[in-house]
Motif scaffolding. Structure first.
Motif, short mmCIF file in Angstrom:
data_model
loop_
_atom_site.label_atom_id
_atom_site.label_comp_id
_atom_site.label_asym_id
_atom_site.label_seq_id
_atom_site.Cartn_x
_atom_site.Cartn_y
_atom_site.Cartn_z
N THR A 12 26.06 73.50 55.83
CA THR A 12 24.97 73.80 54.67
C THR A 12 25.43 75.04 53.82
O THR A 12 25.13 75.04 52.78
CB THR A 12 23.65 74.06 55.24
OG1 THR A 12 23.79 75.23 56.31
CG2 THR A 12 23.18 72.99 56.19
N ASP A 13 26.20 75.90 54.36
CA ASP A 13 26.57 77.11 53.53
C ASP A 13 28.05 76.94 53.32
O ASP A 13 28.93 76.75 54.14
CB ASP A 13 26.43 78.35 54.32
CG ASP A 13 24.88 78.65 54.62
OD1 ASP A 13 24.24 78.27 53.58
OD2 ASP A 13 24.71 79.18 55.58
N PHE A 14 28.45 77.07 52.03
CA PHE A 14 29.81 76.73 51.42
C PHE A 14 30.38 77.95 50.94
O PHE A 14 29.73 78.82 50.76
CB PHE A 14 29.76 75.60 50.28
CG PHE A 14 29.00 74.36 50.65
CD1 PHE A 14 29.61 73.55 51.78
CD2 PHE A 14 27.67 73.98 50.22
CE1 PHE A 14 28.90 72.27 52.04
CE2 PHE A 14 27.05 72.68 50.56
CZ PHE A 14 27.78 72.09 51.42
N ASN A 56 30.47 71.71 46.72
CA ASN A 56 29.44 71.47 45.62
C ASN A 56 29.18 70.08 45.41
O ASN A 56 30.50 69.30 45.50
CB ASN A 56 30.01 72.16 44.31
CG ASN A 56 29.78 73.86 44.33
OD1 ASN A 56 28.91 73.98 45.16
ND2 ASN A 56 31.03 74.46 43.67
#
Length: 158
Positions: A155-157, A136
């Motif tokens: 890119t995906d957390f 974030n």
């Protein structure tokens, strides 16, 4: 794709008049080989990350923030500032982990990125050797493996 190419991609897509772009770096295991407090020679510096940092700092004049989990004490802060100066790293602000405020360094790192955002910046990339170094408020995450042996772009957390 190299760090510089990913940076160019991110900066070209950047479209935000309210926030100035910046890049966040961890220190240990990211700029420096893990376990090295202050490098004695270039073998103790992760060269690809260091060269990238100098490139965006000197060629693109992008503001750099350092967010490290090094405990924030007077001696530790002064030693870290001295080390960064010797490496010619010009940063906007050095965040160090104040354990009196944050029990959890994962929360501390996210709150530091949030504070950067609240102060008029938008992090376009965050580089670090742990998953909590990006996420974030962190833009494109760049995970540094094995002291720079490889990189993964996140890119995906979680």
């Amino acid at each position: 794709m190299s760090l510089i190419k990913y940076f160019h991609k991110e900066i070209q897509m950047y479209d935000n008049d309210k926030h100035k772009p910046c890049v966040v770096f961890d220190i240990d295991g990211t700029i420096l080989v893990d376990g090295i407090y202050s490098p004695k020679d270039s073998t103790e510096i992760i060269q690809d990350v260091y060269k990238f940092l100098l490139y965006i700092q000197n060629v693109h004049n992008i503001d750099i923030f350092i967010i490290t989990a090094r405990p924030d004490s007077r001696i530790n802060r002064m030693g870290t500032i001295d080390m960064l100066k010797k490496l010619d790293i010009n940063y906007k602000y050095l965040y160090m982990w104040n354990q009196d405020i944050f029990y959890d360094f994962i929360e501390y790192k996210e709150e530091a990125r949030k504070e950067i955002f609240e102060n008029g910046y938008n992090v376009i990339m965050s580089l670090g050797d742990n998953y909590w170094d990006y996420g974030n408020y962190g833009g494109l995450g760049v995970h540094i493996y094995n002291d720079g042996e490889s990189f993964e772009y996140i890119t995906d957390f979680l």
